[in-house]
Design a protein around this motif. Sequence first.
Motif, PDB file in Angstrom:
ATOM      1  N   LYS A 117      54.920  52.316  50.081  1.00 10.75           N
ATOM      2  CA  LYS A 117      54.123  52.323  51.309  1.00 10.75           C
ATOM      3  C   LYS A 117      52.644  52.483  51.051  1.00 10.75           C
ATOM      4  O   LYS A 117      51.810  52.027  51.816  1.00 10.75           O
ATOM      5  CB  LYS A 117      54.577  53.459  52.223  1.00 10.75           C
ATOM      6  CG  LYS A 117      55.909  53.204  52.852  1.00 10.75           C
ATOM      7  CD  LYS A 117      56.197  54.245  53.923  1.00 10.75           C
ATOM      8  CE  LYS A 117      57.607  54.090  54.433  1.00 10.75           C
ATOM      9  NZ  LYS A 117      58.589  54.399  53.335  1.00 10.75           N
ATOM     10  N   SER A 118      52.313  53.156  49.949  1.00 13.42           N
ATOM     11  CA  SER A 118      50.907  53.491  49.752  1.00 13.42           C
ATOM     12  C   SER A 118      50.147  52.454  48.939  1.00 13.42           C
ATOM     13  O   SER A 118      48.930  52.502  48.872  1.00 13.42           O
ATOM     14  CB  SER A 118      50.832  54.843  49.057  1.00 13.42           C
ATOM     15  OG  SER A 118      51.653  54.825  47.921  1.00 13.42           O
ATOM     16  N   CYS A 119      50.833  51.504  48.313  1.00  8.27           N
ATOM     17  CA  CYS A 119      50.130  50.572  47.424  1.00  8.27           C
ATOM     18  C   CYS A 119      49.105  49.730  48.193  1.00  8.27           C
ATOM     19  O   CYS A 119      49.406  49.191  49.249  1.00  8.27           O
ATOM     20  CB  CYS A 119      51.123  49.614  46.766  1.00  8.27           C
ATOM     21  SG  CYS A 119      52.379  50.457  45.795  1.00  8.27           S
ATOM     22  N   VAL A 120      47.896  49.629  47.635  1.00  4.30           N
ATOM     23  CA  VAL A 120      46.851  48.790  48.236  1.00  4.30           C
ATOM     24  C   VAL A 120      46.625  47.614  47.292  1.00  4.30           C
ATOM     25  O   VAL A 120      46.276  47.809  46.123  1.00  4.30           O
ATOM     26  CB  VAL A 120      45.542  49.596  48.418  1.00  4.30           C
ATOM     27  CG1 VAL A 120      44.411  48.704  48.913  1.00  4.30           C
ATOM     28  CG2 VAL A 120      45.773  50.771  49.369  1.00  4.30           C
ATOM     29  N   ILE A 121      46.842  46.390  47.771  1.00  4.29           N
ATOM     30  CA  ILE A 121      46.716  45.210  46.917  1.00  4.29           C
ATOM     31  C   ILE A 121      45.235  44.872  46.697  1.00  4.29           C
ATOM     32  O   ILE A 121      44.434  44.925  47.619  1.00  4.29           O
ATOM     33  CB  ILE A 121      47.485  44.009  47.513  1.00  4.29           C
ATOM     34  CG1 ILE A 121      48.983  44.368  47.573  1.00  4.29           C
ATOM     35  CG2 ILE A 121      47.267  42.743  46.687  1.00  4.29           C
ATOM     36  CD1 ILE A 121      49.870  43.313  48.168  1.00  4.29           C
ATOM     37  N   LEU A 122      44.922  44.524  45.436  1.00  2.44           N
ATOM     38  CA  LEU A 122      43.527  44.254  45.046  1.00  2.44           C
ATOM     39  C   LEU A 122      43.219  42.765  45.036  1.00  2.44           C
ATOM     40  O   LEU A 122      44.039  41.966  44.571  1.00  2.44           O
ATOM     41  CB  LEU A 122      43.319  44.734  43.605  1.00  2.44           C
ATOM     42  CG  LEU A 122      43.146  46.217  43.384  1.00  2.44           C
ATOM     43  CD1 LEU A 122      43.287  46.518  41.896  1.00  2.44           C
ATOM     44  CD2 LEU A 122      41.764  46.635  43.873  1.00  2.44           C
ATOM     45  N   PRO A 123      41.992  42.414  45.457  1.00  7.44           N
ATOM     46  CA  PRO A 123      41.540  41.031  45.233  1.00  7.44           C
ATOM     47  C   PRO A 123      41.360  40.808  43.724  1.00  7.44           C
ATOM     48  O   PRO A 123      41.127  41.763  42.980  1.00  7.44           O
ATOM     49  CB  PRO A 123      40.176  40.981  45.932  1.00  7.44           C
ATOM     50  CG  PRO A 123      40.020  42.260  46.677  1.00  7.44           C
ATOM     51  CD  PRO A 123      40.980  43.250  46.116  1.00  7.44           C
ATOM     52  N   ASP A 124      41.440  39.536  43.286  1.00 12.81           N
ATOM     53  CA  ASP A 124      41.406  39.220  41.847  1.00 12.81           C
ATOM     54  C   ASP A 124      40.118  39.636  41.160  1.00 12.81           C
ATOM     55  O   ASP A 124      40.109  39.883  39.955  1.00 12.81           O
ATOM     56  CB  ASP A 124      41.579  37.703  41.640  1.00 12.81           C
ATOM     57  CG  ASP A 124      42.998  37.272  41.958  1.00 12.81           C
ATOM     58  OD1 ASP A 124      43.895  38.152  41.936  1.00 12.81           O
ATOM     59  OD2 ASP A 124      43.200  36.068  42.237  1.00 12.81           O
ATOM     60  N   ASP A 125      39.013  39.657  41.907  1.00 13.33           N
ATOM     61  CA  ASP A 125      37.719  39.863  41.249  1.00 13.33           C
ATOM     62  C   ASP A 125      37.323  41.332  41.079  1.00 13.33           C
ATOM     63  O   ASP A 125      36.226  41.619  40.604  1.00 13.33           O
ATOM     64  CB  ASP A 125      36.614  39.117  42.011  1.00 13.33           C
ATOM     65  CG  ASP A 125      36.474  39.610  43.437  1.00 13.33           C
ATOM     66  OD1 ASP A 125      37.401  40.293  43.937  1.00 13.33           O
ATOM     67  OD2 ASP A 125      35.439  39.325  44.065  1.00 13.33           O
ATOM     68  N   VAL A 126      38.182  42.269  41.463  1.00 11.98           N
ATOM     69  CA  VAL A 126      37.833  43.684  41.263  1.00 11.98           C
ATOM     70  C   VAL A 126      38.443  44.159  39.946  1.00 11.98           C
ATOM     71  O   VAL A 126      39.661  44.164  39.790  1.00 11.98           O
ATOM     72  CB  VAL A 126      38.336  44.563  42.435  1.00 11.98           C
ATOM     73  CG1 VAL A 126      37.988  46.025  42.197  1.00 11.98           C
ATOM     74  CG2 VAL A 126      37.742  44.077  43.750  1.00 11.98           C
ATOM     75  N   PRO A 127      37.602  44.551  38.974  1.00 15.70           N
ATOM     76  CA  PRO A 127      38.137  44.978  37.677  1.00 15.70           C
ATOM     77  C   PRO A 127      38.989  46.241  37.816  1.00 15.70           C
ATOM     78  O   PRO A 127      38.750  47.066  38.693  1.00 15.70           O
ATOM     79  CB  PRO A 127      36.888  45.260  36.836  1.00 15.70           C
ATOM     80  CG  PRO A 127      35.733  44.702  37.599  1.00 15.70           C
ATOM     81  CD  PRO A 127      36.142  44.625  39.031  1.00 15.70           C
ATOM     82  N   MET A 128      39.969  46.387  36.927  1.00 14.71           N
ATOM     83  CA  MET A 128      40.919  47.506  37.033  1.00 14.71           C
ATOM     84  C   MET A 128      40.274  48.893  36.893  1.00 14.71           C
ATOM     85  O   MET A 128      40.654  49.812  37.616  1.00 14.71           O
ATOM     86  CB  MET A 128      42.054  47.321  36.032  1.00 14.71           C
ATOM     87  CG  MET A 128      43.008  46.195  36.405  1.00 14.71           C
ATOM     88  SD  MET A 128      43.615  46.356  38.100  1.00 14.71           S
ATOM     89  CE  MET A 128      45.358  46.056  37.882  1.00 14.71           C
ATOM     90  N   PRO A 129      39.329  49.114  35.965  1.00 13.57           N
ATOM     91  CA  PRO A 129      38.736  50.463  35.885  1.00 13.57           C
ATOM     92  C   PRO A 129      38.019  50.848  37.188  1.00 13.57           C
ATOM     93  O   PRO A 129      38.161  51.971  37.686  1.00 13.57           O
ATOM     94  CB  PRO A 129      37.749  50.352  34.723  1.00 13.57           C
ATOM     95  CG  PRO A 129      38.262  49.201  33.895  1.00 13.57           C
ATOM     96  CD  PRO A 129      38.840  48.232  34.885  1.00 13.57           C
ATOM     97  N   GLN A 130      37.272  49.898  37.762  1.00 15.01           N
ATOM     98  CA  GLN A 130      36.576  50.153  39.016  1.00 15.01           C
ATOM     99  C   GLN A 130      37.586  50.423  40.133  1.00 15.01           C
ATOM    100  O   GLN A 130      37.393  51.327  40.968  1.00 15.01           O
ATOM    101  CB  GLN A 130      35.702  48.942  39.394  1.00 15.01           C
ATOM    102  CG  GLN A 130      34.389  48.850  38.633  1.00 15.01           C
ATOM    103  CD  GLN A 130      34.496  48.293  37.219  1.00 15.01           C
ATOM    104  OE1 GLN A 130      35.579  48.217  36.629  1.00 15.01           O
ATOM    105  NE2 GLN A 130      33.369  47.919  36.655  1.00 15.01           N
TER     106      GLN A 130
END
Length: 364
Positions: free
Chosen positions: A145-158
């Motif tokens: 329920k809590s997962c927020v999906i990321l756009p492709d251009d946001v780097p993982m550390p950020q």
Amino acid sequence: MKAAVLYEYGQPLVVEEVELDPPKAGEVHVRVAAAGVCRSDLHVMKGEAPQPLPIVLGHEASAVVLDVGEGVTSVKPGDRIITPFVSSCGRCTSCLTGHANLCDAHSATAGAMFDGTTRLHKGEQRIHHMSKVTCFAQEAIVPDKSCVILPDDVPMPQAALIGCCVTTGVGAATESVQVRPGSTVAVIGCGGVGVNVLQGARLQNAGKIIAVDINEGALEFAMRFGATHTVNPTQQDPVQRVKEITNGLGVDYAFEVFGSAETVTNAFNMVRKGGTAVVVGLAPADELAGVDTVALVRQEKTLKGSYYGGARPAVDMPSIIEMYRSGKINIDDLITRQYKLDDINEAYADLERGVVGRGVITEF
Ligand code: CND
Ligand code: ZN
């Protein structure tokens, strides 16, 4: 899989092989991509914020979905996600009244998944989960329920930093209180979370933004994230100096972002009549802060706590992501060091030594 386990307060984390069970219904199995080095985990290591032991810590994370448990439709294998450190059940009173950051079911099951059981163990020994994130490990089980999906251009550390320090800090100034344009702000403690409170105050168009920190390096760093003035309490009385900078009045908002009784009291004392002190830092569990009760009444001050920046991750993280993409929130310069999971104890030694900015574990 490899994980960093805390067996005893005051002892180093043990990086070793542990077992991870498959996801149950409503759970997601992820590969951790990046994990932020936040002081909240250090509080647990020191026994200042008790949790059931042994435990795998880490609550500031980005990850990639490997597989999903029964009934999960919100994410699929391959999705890049943020795993918030408060999972909201969506059904309790807190969630239903718009306070997903205070989810009752989440806090009632501390150290475990929503059903009260754990997926981590070493042989027969059960290992607990920090904040249902447990990202000081190669892999983790998290609630879907809590997962927020990321756009492709946001780097993982950020992205990992959005999981805690960015959302907590920015949200303190934009959600928990809405700092008014032109108002005066002090931020006590300018580490990973504190500099994001500075950024939040800048986003709200605050006037004077005063960084207060005992570390000169942190004060210099703070100037890059919105501070207009700096105060070092080892050189001058911080309450008096903040009053001088604000024409003898005190600030409209003081944010405490270290976590001690003394700094909470200072925050309260440096706000002006009608002003608000916001406590973000987590002081040791048994520490009580003194508050001038007469000033509270006669000066109509407000003392307020702020947990997870008052965020509803599903709504607020996508908007923080947009502000990062448009350059309104700076996360790139916040990341000053990257570590291997094997070197996690060194990462925490650096945090304690006061190395500025945020550290991130990026190699597992
Ligand atoms: P970090 O260690 O990065 O920063 C703390 C800063 O405080 C450092 O720059 C220190 O130099 C400074 N400091 C230490 N003593 C003093 C003092 N007496 N006066 C002024 N400054 C001082 O920590 P962090 O940014 O990762 O975390 C800060 C706190 O926020 C910590 O207590 C953590 O547990 C808490 C927190 C709260 C929440 C929330 O939801 N409210 C979420 N994450 C972390
Ligand atoms: Zn944190």
